[in-house]
Write an enzyme that holds these catalytic residues in place. Structure first.
Site, PDB file in Angstrom:
ATOM      1  CB  THR A 293      10.894  25.896  44.455  1.00  0.00           C
ATOM      2  OG1 THR A 293      10.769  24.919  43.419  1.00  0.00           O
ATOM      3  CG2 THR A 293      11.553  25.248  45.668  1.00  0.00           C
ATOM      4  CG  ASP A 294       4.885  22.773  43.009  1.00  0.00           C
ATOM      5  OD1 ASP A 294       4.417  22.509  44.130  1.00  0.00           O
ATOM      6  OD2 ASP A 294       4.506  22.213  41.969  1.00  0.00           O
ATOM      7  CE  LYS A 295       6.696  16.546  47.040  1.00  0.00           C
ATOM      8  NZ  LYS A 295       6.671  15.373  46.155  1.00  0.00           N
ATOM      9  CG  ASN A 537       9.327  26.923  40.908  1.00  0.00           C
ATOM     10  OD1 ASN A 537       8.675  26.403  41.802  1.00  0.00           O
ATOM     11  ND2 ASN A 537      10.636  26.789  40.822  1.00  0.00           N
ATOM     12  CG  ASP A 539       3.350  20.930  38.487  1.00  0.00           C
ATOM     13  OD1 ASP A 539       2.969  21.398  39.579  1.00  0.00           O
ATOM     14  OD2 ASP A 539       3.381  19.713  38.248  1.00  0.00           O
TER      15      ASP A 539
END
Length: 798
Positions: A293-295, A537, A539
């Site tokens: 997962t991205d932060k 994931n 953004d």
């Protein structure tokens, strides 16, 4: 630069003449959909059986087979139509927004409303919504791989052309729209829910089952044909019987059931603001056992605020903020820059006007932005970005360097992200710069982040955060997420270990990967896929390679448009709790398809083998061709209803245990064969019933007991403790009632059956339903025995 955009009135006139900026979808006509259903292999076999019935003088059988085929196709088209309409509505959620200059001001509009002559501003990560001509480029580069196949981005300068469907990799560009919609050079859009699925692991499994049952049917038909040819049976009648058996054995409703199960899962998620672009991604998601997962913007809110300002030398806090704001004003689509501009407003400062000479926006490689302006009679370079990068560009004495390093470390341990600002004259460019100061920024963790990670861990999914932040900041976030019981691994550790030597345990022991570049994230995903089904994931445009490479790629609400256009799943609501919904729905899909496969194998095995054995032993088919076809078509209705069945999901990633399923389906099928043969022997050899009654009783028994098996197969519990959904109950009750009425009245049957026999058949079927229920216990014993044998190894012979 002086802009002169269009007015609202001009736009309305152009929309009338050029149309909206979208490519008209090519929808299949209703007639074409019906035609495709009628020319499918199964439909053609049914039509052939109908024709053979006609030429053998069974006109009513011919008409009834066609009627049942039309009814089956009508139900299928109706259900698929509902799903298609809902998916078209989902596409509206993926509409891209574009910044456009109209009525002498910048505004954000739906990209479908763009017209030739519009002036647009594009930022890194945005899909180019139309064809256009560059009127200003701040180190813009465009990826045109989807159009030309060229993977390397192309730098774009003044007057260069840009094309719809490509995307901006870096920089900021201003362009004038030259063509929209169907008039664009390539006429391609990336934004749509894909109806054409790439084959998933689960679908491959179902297709293998279909092939197996088809082969089993053909083998049975060949054996029976040889037997009946030796008996000198009429050829046309034999062909009709053989064709009927193939129709009954092959899983006719496979495409419909697969489509409905998946698409209605998609629609359930749409209600929770989750858009599934690749439909088979939901099947793959059920197998995911690692989430990278991205932060920023994923685990955090991406609502960055400046908490403190530290100035160095003779500079003031206002100086730090002003210099940072000058660069930020040219790339205000960036959350960090938005925070800087908001702070300027809160401090009631005015960003000074300036003459820009050059501007390079920040990206994941440079980790800084660089602005060159004209300052009176000289030039000034302003750089802002990651402290370690800016420090390398500055001339500092040892005391300042130590103070700066300690301040950055302190902010990191407190969970703050620092942005450094430095300036220099043009002569030195970005060498020997003067340090202006530091901006301490915070990005609050999402309220649901901790609970989501806890849910995923409890449900068998390993979670690791991947971030470009340094170890101290990553450790602070990991502590808040309760991931600090795992290792924090930085890029240097990965390089020392060696990418080729990474094993599965390396990922399960890691809680955080820090100081990771986009290319490192891609390597992490590619290596992890050797051991796991990986979800990723993100953004930003820097997440694009990893999201594309993942087994399941997800884009969060605030993701750049190109990531949304690439991801398998797009989250449209704030927070990531909907990931839990997606996991649950994907596992429901897996369970429904598993139940379908278990039932389909058992039922086809029972029907094919029973008819084959009786044909060999008694030299006769126990059913008429019409009865066999009716069983197949009546089975379709409850099978299709399985798309709406309620299921219980596991807390582990869904894996297909082929051996376990084969054992259980064989036990169910063998039970069905045993009770079918026993009933036939009873009514023919002992009670010596009329042959017409035997065939009718057999038809009723096979229909009723087959549909009772759905109740048994759909749950691992006792069938009466977890009943199917109301849709399944209604469907099975309806088809059993139809079969009962046919048997009682003799409609379409060789002979009617007295009501006493109807009751006996129902009691017989219900009794054997309980025997089938006991097969679950036998299968569990079998599984435990196999497990103990594997654990104990090879036994010693004494």
């Amino acid at each position: 630069m002086d802009y002169s955009g269009l007015s609202t009135q001009e736009v309305q006139q152009l929309l009338k003449s050029t149309g909206s900026n979208e490519i008209p979808e090519k929808h299949e006509t209703f007639f074409k959909k019906i035609l495709q259903k009628f020319i499918s292999p199964i439909s053609l076999m049914l039509l052939t059986a109908s024709f053979l019935s006609f030429i053998t003088g069974k006109t009513f059988d011919c008409i009834f087979i066609i009627f049942m085929l039309i009814l089956n196709i009508s139900i299928t088209i109706w259900q698929e139509g509902k799903a298609d309409n809902a998916i078209r509505k989902l596409n509206e959620h993926l509409a891209q927004k574009t910044k456009v200059f109209r009525d002498k001001r910048w505004q954000t509009i739906d990209s479908r409303l763009l017209v030739p002559g519009d002036l647009i501003q594009l930022f890194a990560g945005e899909v180019i919504p139309s064809d256009g001509e560059i009127i200003e480029s701040n180190h813009g580069s465009v990826n045109e791989a989807s159009l030309t196949g060229e993977s390397l981005p192309k730098d774009k300068k003044l007057h260069d052309k840009i094309y719809s469907g490509s995307f901006l990799v870096s920089g900021v560009v201003f362009a004038k729209v030259t063509a929209t919609g169907k008039n664009t050079s390539f006429g391609k859009t990336l934004f749509s829910v894909e109806r054409i699925r790439r084959e998933s692991l689960l679908e491959k499994d179902i297709l293998n089952i279909s092939k197996f049952l088809t082969i089993l049917s053909v083998v049975a038909v060949v054996i029976l044909s040889l037997v009946f040819i030796m008996q000198k049976a009429p050829l046309l009648e034999l062909l009709t019987l053989d064709l009927s058996l193939i129709i009954a054995g092959i899983p006719i409703s496979l495409p419909t059931v697969m489509t409905l199960i998946i698409e209605f899962g998609v629609l359930n998620l749409a209600k929770k603001d989750v858009v599934v672009r690749r439909l088979s991604a939901l099947e793959d998601l059920s197998n995911v056992d690692l989430l990278l997962t991205d932060k920023t913007g994923t685990l955090t809110q991406n609502k960055i605020t400046i908490q403190s300002i530290r100035a160095y030398g003779n500079f003031t806090g206002n100086d730090v903020l002003t210099y940072a704001a000058m660069a930020a004003s040219l790339d205000n689509n960036n959350p960090i820059n938005q925070a800087i501009l908001e702070k300027v407003q809160l401090q009631h400062l005015a960003t000074p006007s300036f003459l820009k000479i050059d501007f390079i926006p920040a990206d994941s490689d440079r980790k800084r932005s660089t602005l060159t302006i004209k300052d009176r009679n000289s030039k000034l370079v302003i750089s802002s970005g990651a402290p370690q990068i800016i420090a390398g560009l500055c001339r500092m004495d040892k005391e300042t360097e130590k103070c700066f390093s300690e301040e950055v470390e302190k902010l990191a341990t407190e969970g703050f992200r620092a942005v450094a600002v430095a300036i220099s004259s043009d002569e030195s460019k970005e060498n020997n710069m003067r340090l202006v100061g530091l901006l301490a920024m915070s990005d609050t963790l999402r309220e649901d982040a901790k609970s989501v990670i806890q849910f995923l861990e409890e449900n068998g999914i390993n979670v690791a955060m991947v971030t470009g932040d340094n170890r101290a900041i990553a450790a602070q976030i990991a502590h808040q997420l309760l991931l600090d019981n795992k290792k924090i691994i930085i890029k240097e550790d990965l390089d020392k270990t060696g990418w080729d030597t990474l094993q599965a345990s390396f990922y399960t022991q890691a809680g955080v990967f820090a100081q990771i570049m986009p290319e490192d994230k891609l390597k992490l995903v590619q290596k992890a896929k050797e051991f796991f089904t990986v979800a990723v994931n993100g953004d930003g445009v820097n997440d694009l390679p990893a999201v594309k490479a993942a087994s399941v790629g997800m884009a969060v609400k605030n993701a750049v448009s190109v990531l949304k256009a690439t991801a398998d799943i797009v989250l449209l609501s704030s927070g990531i709790s909907v990931i839990c919904d997606a996991i649950i729905e994907s596992r429901k899909i897996f369970e429904r398809v598993y139940i379908y496969s278990l039932y389909r194998i058992s039922e086809s095995y029972r029907l094919i083998v029973t008819i084959a054995i009786l044909g060999i032993l008694y030299r006769v088919y126990p059913l008429t061709p019409l009865q066999i076809i009716m069983i197949a078509l009546l089975n379709d209705i409850p099978i299709i209803s399985l798309a709406f069945d309620k299921v219980k999901i596991t807390t582990r990633p869904a894996k297909i245990n082929v051996r376990s399923r084969f054992v259980l389906s064989s036990l169910y099928g063998t039970t069905g064969i045993a009770n079918s043969l026993l009933l036939f022997f009873l009514i023919k050899n002992i009670l010596h019933l009329d042959w017409g009654m035997i065939q009718t009783i057999y038809f009723l028994k096979l229909t009723v007991s087959g549909h009772m098996l759905i109740y048994v197969a759909h749950t691992k519990e006792r069938w009466f403790k977890f009943l199917p959904s109301k849709e399944v109950i209604i469907a099975t009750s309806l088809t059993q009632a139809v079969a009962t009425i046919f048997a009682l009245t003799g409609f379409l049957m060789p002979a009617p059956v007295p009501w006493q026999w109807i009751i006996l058949v129902w009691i017989w079927a219900f009794f054997w339903m309980q025997i089938s229920e006991l097969m679950k216990d036998l299968q569990k014993v079998s599984s435990k025995s196999l497990s103990s044998i594997k654990k104990s190894g090879t036994p010693t012979v004494i």
